[in-house]
Design a protein around this motif. Structure first.
Motif, short mmCIF file in Angstrom:
data_model
loop_
_atom_site.label_atom_id
_atom_site.label_comp_id
_atom_site.label_asym_id
_atom_site.label_seq_id
_atom_site.Cartn_x
_atom_site.Cartn_y
_atom_site.Cartn_z
N PHE A 1 -35.10 -1.63 -52.42
CA PHE A 1 -35.97 -1.56 -53.58
C PHE A 1 -37.43 -1.40 -53.17
N ARG A 2 -37.75 -1.86 -51.98
CA ARG A 2 -39.11 -1.81 -51.43
C ARG A 2 -40.11 -2.51 -52.37
N PRO A 3 -39.91 -3.79 -52.58
CA PRO A 3 -40.69 -4.55 -53.56
C PRO A 3 -42.19 -4.62 -53.28
N LYS A 4 -42.58 -4.57 -52.00
CA LYS A 4 -43.99 -4.71 -51.66
C LYS A 4 -44.73 -3.37 -51.65
N GLU A 5 -44.01 -2.30 -51.89
CA GLU A 5 -44.63 -0.97 -51.86
C GLU A 5 -45.65 -0.85 -52.99
N ASN A 6 -46.84 -0.35 -52.66
CA ASN A 6 -47.89 -0.19 -53.67
C ASN A 6 -47.68 1.08 -54.49
N LEU A 7 -48.27 1.10 -55.66
CA LEU A 7 -48.12 2.23 -56.57
C LEU A 7 -49.43 2.98 -56.73
N THR A 8 -49.37 4.30 -56.74
CA THR A 8 -50.55 5.10 -57.06
C THR A 8 -50.69 5.15 -58.58
N ARG A 9 -51.84 5.58 -59.04
CA ARG A 9 -52.07 5.70 -60.48
C ARG A 9 -51.11 6.73 -61.09
N ALA A 10 -50.83 7.78 -60.36
CA ALA A 10 -49.91 8.80 -60.88
C ALA A 10 -48.49 8.24 -61.00
N GLN A 11 -48.04 7.50 -59.99
CA GLN A 11 -46.71 6.90 -60.04
C GLN A 11 -46.59 5.90 -61.19
N PHE A 12 -47.64 5.10 -61.35
CA PHE A 12 -47.65 4.11 -62.43
C PHE A 12 -47.61 4.81 -63.79
N ALA A 13 -48.36 5.91 -63.90
CA ALA A 13 -48.39 6.66 -65.16
C ALA A 13 -46.99 7.14 -65.53
N LYS A 14 -46.26 7.63 -64.54
CA LYS A 14 -44.91 8.10 -64.82
C LYS A 14 -44.03 6.96 -65.30
N MET A 15 -44.10 5.83 -64.60
CA MET A 15 -43.28 4.67 -64.99
C MET A 15 -43.58 4.22 -66.41
N LEU A 16 -44.88 4.10 -66.72
CA LEU A 16 -45.25 3.58 -68.03
C LEU A 16 -44.89 4.57 -69.14
N ALA A 17 -45.10 5.85 -68.89
CA ALA A 17 -44.75 6.86 -69.89
C ALA A 17 -43.24 6.84 -70.17
N LEU A 18 -42.45 6.70 -69.11
CA LEU A 18 -41.01 6.61 -69.29
C LEU A 18 -40.63 5.32 -70.00
N ALA A 19 -41.32 4.24 -69.66
CA ALA A 19 -41.04 2.95 -70.28
C ALA A 19 -41.26 3.00 -71.79
N MET A 20 -42.30 3.67 -72.19
CA MET A 20 -42.63 3.75 -73.62
C MET A 20 -41.90 4.88 -74.33
N GLU A 21 -41.16 5.67 -73.53
CA GLU A 21 -40.42 6.81 -74.08
C GLU A 21 -41.36 7.75 -74.84
N LEU A 22 -42.52 8.00 -74.24
CA LEU A 22 -43.50 8.89 -74.87
C LEU A 22 -43.11 10.35 -74.66
N PRO A 23 -43.41 11.20 -75.62
CA PRO A 23 -43.18 12.64 -75.41
C PRO A 23 -44.10 13.17 -74.32
N LEU A 24 -43.57 13.91 -73.38
CA LEU A 24 -44.37 14.42 -72.27
C LEU A 24 -45.32 15.50 -72.77
N ASP A 25 -46.52 15.54 -72.16
CA ASP A 25 -47.55 16.47 -72.66
C ASP A 25 -48.48 16.87 -71.52
N SER A 26 -48.20 17.98 -70.88
CA SER A 26 -49.03 18.46 -69.77
C SER A 26 -50.42 18.88 -70.25
N LYS A 27 -50.50 19.45 -71.44
CA LYS A 27 -51.77 19.96 -71.95
C LYS A 27 -52.80 18.85 -72.13
N ALA A 28 -52.35 17.66 -72.49
CA ALA A 28 -53.28 16.56 -72.73
C ALA A 28 -53.96 16.10 -71.45
#
Length: 350
Positions: A58-85
Motif C-alpha cells: 500500500f506504501r502508506p508513508k508515500e507522499n502525494l503530489t497536488r496532482a495525485q491528490f486532485a485525482k483522488m479527491l475528484a474521484l472521491a466526490m464523483e465529480l464530472p471530469l472537466d479538462s477545460k476548467a
C-alpha cells in the motif's frame, strides 16, 4: 432565526488510491503492520474503497503530489471530469488535467497562481484540510466561527487555512499527534486513507458534529442539533422547543441572516470609504434578504427602484459627518421603512 440556509454536501467516498489498482480489495497489504492507520486502510480495502499496488503493498508513508491528490479527491466526490476548467494551468500532465478541472469547477481548488497549479509539488497537510472543508461545502460557515483553542502549532498554519484546521480539530475529524498538526508537512497516503475512512464509514457522525459546531455558535437559542437523515435535522432550543428542518433550507437562511446582521458592524465612516461596487453589493444583498422567506419584512418596490432610493438615501445621510457614527444596518433599515420600500410581513397579511 428559527425559520431559516448555502447547501451542505454530505457525500459518500468511493475511490481507488492509485491510478492502476490491482491488489485485491480484500487483501491484507504486506507493508502496513507498522502503520498507525492500518485499521482504516484495511477497512476501506474490505469495502472496496481503496486498493494498493501490484506487488501487494500500500506504501502508506508515500507522499502525494497536488496532482495525485486532485485525482483522488475528484474521484472521491464523483465529480464530472472537466479538462477545460483547468486549461489555464501550464504545469499539468494530460492525465491529471480532467481531475484538476473538476475540482476547479467545483470551487475546491484555485491553483498556486493563474497559470500554475503546482502539480508536482507535494500537497501539505494544511492544504488537505482546506480541500476537505470545501469538499464538504462548509467553508462559508467555517470562516465565520470563533476558535478559542487549537493545535499548539496553529500559528504555523497559513492564515488562509487556520479556520479550516481549527474547525476540523473541533469536530474531531483531524487530531495531528494530539498536540501538533504539522501543517507544512506533506500529506501521506495513510493520512488520506484515514480521512477517507471517516467520510465513508462515519459520514453521518461527522456531518452531525459539523452541524452542531456551526449552528450552536451562530444560533444563540439553539442547544442541540440531531441529524435525522442526510436531508433533515432536529434543532432543540433553550426554551425546550424542538423543531424539524430541511437542512439546506435552514442553513441557507442561517447564512443569509448572519450576513445581514453583520451589516450592523459597518458605519458611515466605512461607507464613505467604499467603492460604488461595494455599496451596490451591500444594498442589493439587503434587498434580496428582505425579499426572501427568511426576513420579517416584505419588499414593496421593484428591486431596481428600491436600490436607487436606498443608494441616494444612504449617500445623502452619510455626507453629513455627524451621522457617520451610525451603524449601516440601522440606517439602511430606517431608510427602507421611511421610503415604503419594505413593510413588516404581519402588516401585509392583515
Amino acid at each position: 432565526m428559527r425559520k431559516m440556509t448555502v447547501l451542505l454536501l454530505a457525500f459518500t467516498i468511493v475511490l481507488g488510491l492509485h491510478s492502476s489498482p490491482s491488489a485485491s480489495a480484500s487483501a491484507t497489504f504486506k507493508d502496513i503492520d507498522r502503520s498507525p492507520m492500518k485499521f482504516y486502510i484495511e477497512e476501506l480495502a474490505k469495502n472496496n474503497v481503496i486498493s494498493g499496488y501490484a506487488d501487494g503493498t500500500f506504501r502508506p508513508k508515500e507522499n502525494l503530489t497536488r496532482a495525485q491528490f486532485a485525482k483522488m479527491l475528484a474521484l472521491a466526490m464523483e465529480l464530472p471530469l472537466d479538462s477545460k476548467a483547468a486549461a489555464q494551468f501550464t504545469d499539468l500532465a494530460d492525465w491529471s488535467r480532467p481531475y484538476v478541472g473538476a475540482l476547479v469547477k467545483a470551487e475546491i481548488t484555485y491553483g498556486k497562481s493563474k497559470t500554475l497549479f503546482g502539480a508536482n509539488t507535494l500537497i501539505t497537510r494544511q492544504e488537505m484540510a482546506v480541500m476537505f472543508v470545501r469538499a464538504m461545502g462548509l467553508e462559508e460557515f467555517v470562516v465565520l466561527l470563533e476558535y478559542d483553542a487549537s493545535f499548539a502549532d496553529i500559528q504555523k498554519v497559513s492564515s488562509w487555512a487556520q479556520p479550516h484546521v481549527a474547525f476540523l480539530k473541533d469536530i474531531g475529524f483531524i487530531e495531528g499527534n494530539g498536540k501538533y498538526y504539522f501543517p507544512q508537512d506533506p500529506t501521506t497516503r495513510e493520512a488520506f486513507a484515514k480521512l477517507t475512512y471517516r467520510f465513508k464509514m462515519e459520514e453521518l457522525k461527522y456531518y452531525e458534529l459539523a452541524l452542531n459546531r456551526i449552528i450552536l455558535e451562530l444560533v444563540e437559542e439553539a442547544i442541540d442539533v440531531e441529524l435525522i437523515d442526510g436531508e433533515t435535522i432536529e434543532v432543540t432550543y433553550d426554551d425546550g422547543e424542538i423543531y424539524e428542518y430541511e437542512i439546506s433550507y435552514f442553513m441557507q437562511g442561517l447564512y443569509m441572516t448572519f450576513q445581514y446582521e453583520s451589516l450592523a458592524y459597518l458605519d458611515g465612516f466605512m461607507w464613505q470609504q467604499m467603492t460604488s461596487a461595494e455599496k451596490n453589493e451591500i444594498i442589493m444583498f439587503a434587498i434580496s434578504y428582505w425579499d426572501s422567506e427568511y426576513s420579517e419584512y416584505i419588499l414593496k418596490r421593484p428591486a431596481e427602484q428600491a436600490y436607487n432610493l436606498l443608494f441616494s438615501r444612504l449617500d445623502g445621510y452619510y455626507v453629513n459627518s455627524i451621522n457617520n457614527k451610525d451603524n449601516l444596518l440601522r440606517t439602511l433599515l430606517w431608510s427602507a421603512v421611511d421610503t415604503y420600500t419594505i413593510d413588516y410581513i404581519h402588516q401585509e397579511q392583515q
